[in-house]
Design an enzyme around this catalytic site. Structure first.
Site, PDB file in Angstrom:
ATOM      1  N   HIS A 113      24.907  52.692   1.901  1.00  0.00           N
ATOM      2  CA  HIS A 113      23.667  52.773   1.123  1.00  0.00           C
ATOM      3  C   HIS A 113      23.897  52.176  -0.271  1.00  0.00           C
ATOM      4  O   HIS A 113      24.911  52.486  -0.911  1.00  0.00           O
ATOM      5  CB  HIS A 113      23.214  54.235   1.008  1.00  0.00           C
ATOM      6  CG  HIS A 113      21.922  54.376   0.265  1.00  0.00           C
ATOM      7  ND1 HIS A 113      20.708  54.074   0.845  1.00  0.00           N
ATOM      8  CD2 HIS A 113      21.650  54.750  -1.012  1.00  0.00           C
ATOM      9  CE1 HIS A 113      19.750  54.264  -0.044  1.00  0.00           C
ATOM     10  NE2 HIS A 113      20.292  54.676  -1.183  1.00  0.00           N
ATOM     11  N   ASP A 145      23.383  62.270   8.880  1.00  0.00           N
ATOM     12  CA  ASP A 145      22.885  63.519   9.466  1.00  0.00           C
ATOM     13  C   ASP A 145      21.383  63.380   9.682  1.00  0.00           C
ATOM     14  O   ASP A 145      20.845  62.271   9.582  1.00  0.00           O
ATOM     15  CB  ASP A 145      23.273  64.731   8.599  1.00  0.00           C
ATOM     16  CG  ASP A 145      22.551  64.756   7.263  1.00  0.00           C
ATOM     17  OD1 ASP A 145      21.665  63.895   7.028  1.00  0.00           O
ATOM     18  OD2 ASP A 145      22.873  65.631   6.443  1.00  0.00           O
ATOM     19  N   ASP A 149      19.678  59.703   4.195  1.00  0.00           N
ATOM     20  CA  ASP A 149      20.778  59.450   3.253  1.00  0.00           C
ATOM     21  C   ASP A 149      21.350  60.738   2.667  1.00  0.00           C
ATOM     22  O   ASP A 149      21.742  60.778   1.489  1.00  0.00           O
ATOM     23  CB  ASP A 149      20.317  58.494   2.129  1.00  0.00           C
ATOM     24  CG  ASP A 149      19.837  57.157   2.673  1.00  0.00           C
ATOM     25  OD1 ASP A 149      20.439  56.673   3.653  1.00  0.00           O
ATOM     26  OD2 ASP A 149      18.871  56.602   2.128  1.00  0.00           O
TER      27      ASP A 149
HETATM   28  C1  GAR Z   1      22.803  46.524   2.096  1.00  0.00           C
HETATM   29  O1  GAR Z   1      22.686  46.501   0.692  1.00  0.00           O
HETATM   30  C2  GAR Z   1      22.770  47.961   2.585  1.00  0.00           C
HETATM   31  O2  GAR Z   1      23.386  48.867   1.722  1.00  0.00           O
HETATM   32  C3  GAR Z   1      21.288  48.188   2.613  1.00  0.00           C
HETATM   33  O3  GAR Z   1      20.744  47.001   3.137  1.00  0.00           O
HETATM   34  C4  GAR Z   1      21.582  45.918   2.761  1.00  0.00           C
HETATM   35  C5  GAR Z   1      21.921  45.141   4.000  1.00  0.00           C
HETATM   36  O4  GAR Z   1      22.584  43.957   3.680  1.00  0.00           O
HETATM   37  N1  GAR Z   1      20.950  49.327   3.423  1.00  0.00           N
HETATM   38  C6  GAR Z   1      19.968  50.149   3.120  1.00  0.00           C
HETATM   39  O5  GAR Z   1      19.259  50.019   2.141  1.00  0.00           O
HETATM   40  C7  GAR Z   1      19.774  51.271   4.104  1.00  0.00           C
HETATM   41  N2  GAR Z   1      18.910  52.257   3.562  1.00  0.00           N
HETATM   42  P1  GAR Z   1      23.315  43.119   4.821  1.00  0.00           P
HETATM   43  O6  GAR Z   1      22.334  42.961   5.982  1.00  0.00           O
HETATM   44  O7  GAR Z   1      23.577  41.793   4.165  1.00  0.00           O
HETATM   45  O8  GAR Z   1      24.567  43.833   5.232  1.00  0.00           O
END
Ligand code: GAR
Length: 212
Positions: A113, A145, A149
């Site tokens: 996250h 869980d 988050d």
């Molecule tokens: C990342 O920053 C991840 O932490 C976020 O989406 C992005 C995906 O990047 N996830 C969330 O926000 C989940 N709530 P990626 O596709 O380049 O790995």
């Protein structure tokens, strides 16, 4: 005798840079695991191309084709089990998972996250951090869980928030940290070093045992 590989199932929705970091860590020998399957709920996700380039099965399970979240999750679990996945990684997977996935993989669903939880859960975490005006943000790797988050935190990494930041620059700075933190945590899990404890009167928490 060599032990069988620790098999990851990576769930994605977008660009897949965290998936790439996992694949790169495996290729570099710093993550002793194998990506058994990549599942995307979005057919056009760039992450699918990254999986194919690494010769990893890349499967689309389109949530819009299912009547309920539970039915979608059951289809995802079927694919994960067919590929003998040990640990599920949500790497930019923009869907909440239900007990259907969590019960099939207890304390084996990991999320990354882009904020220091419990601050700024949910979507647009970087925008939330900028709007709030924090001086430090970062990323969190945690077990999933039933909440959004809220699961036990395994590791976090911090980055400064600069006066000059916009959402794109902060997102990029946090992503760099995600790419370091996520493969490192997965290696700890593959080594069997991450345990979830329930201390008296507190929330369940993840503890990382020292390496032997
Ligand atoms: C990342 O920053 C991840 O932490 C976020 O989406 C992005 C995906 O990047 N996830 C969330 O926000 C989940 N709530 P990626 O596709 O380049 O790995």
């Amino acid at each position: 005798m060599k032990r069988p590989p620790f098999v990851l199932g990576v769930l994605v929705s977008g660009s897949g840079t965290n998936l790439q970091a996992i694949l790169d860590a495996i290729a570099a020998g710093t993550l002793d695991a194998k990506v058994g399957v990549v599942i995307s709920n979005v057919a056009t996700a760039k992450a699918l191309d990254r999986a194919k380039a690494a010769r990893v099965p890349a499967i689309v399970v389109d949530h819009k084709a299912f009547a309920s979240r539970a039915a979608f999750d059951a289809a995802v679990v079927e694919v994960l089990q067919a590929h003998r996945v040990d640990c599920v990684v949500l790497a930019g997977f923009m869907r909440l998972v239900t007990s259907t996935v969590l019960d099939a993989y207890p304390n084996r669903v990991v999320n990354v996250h882009p904020a220091l939880l419990p601050s700024f859960p949910g979507v647009h975490a970087q925008r939330q951090a900028l709007e709030y005006g924090v001086a430090i943000s970062g990323c969190t790797v945690h077990f999933v869980d039933a909440g959004t988050d809220t699961g036990p935190i395994i590791a976090q990494a911090a980055v400064p928030v600069l006066d000059s930041d916009d959402e794109a620059s902060l997102t990029a700075r946090i992503l760099q940290k995600e790419h370091e933190l996520l493969p490192m945590v997965l290696q700890w899990i593959a080594e069997g070093r991450v345990v979830v404890e329930q201390p008296e009167g507190r929330r369940p928490r993840a503890r990382v045992r020292p390496s032997s």
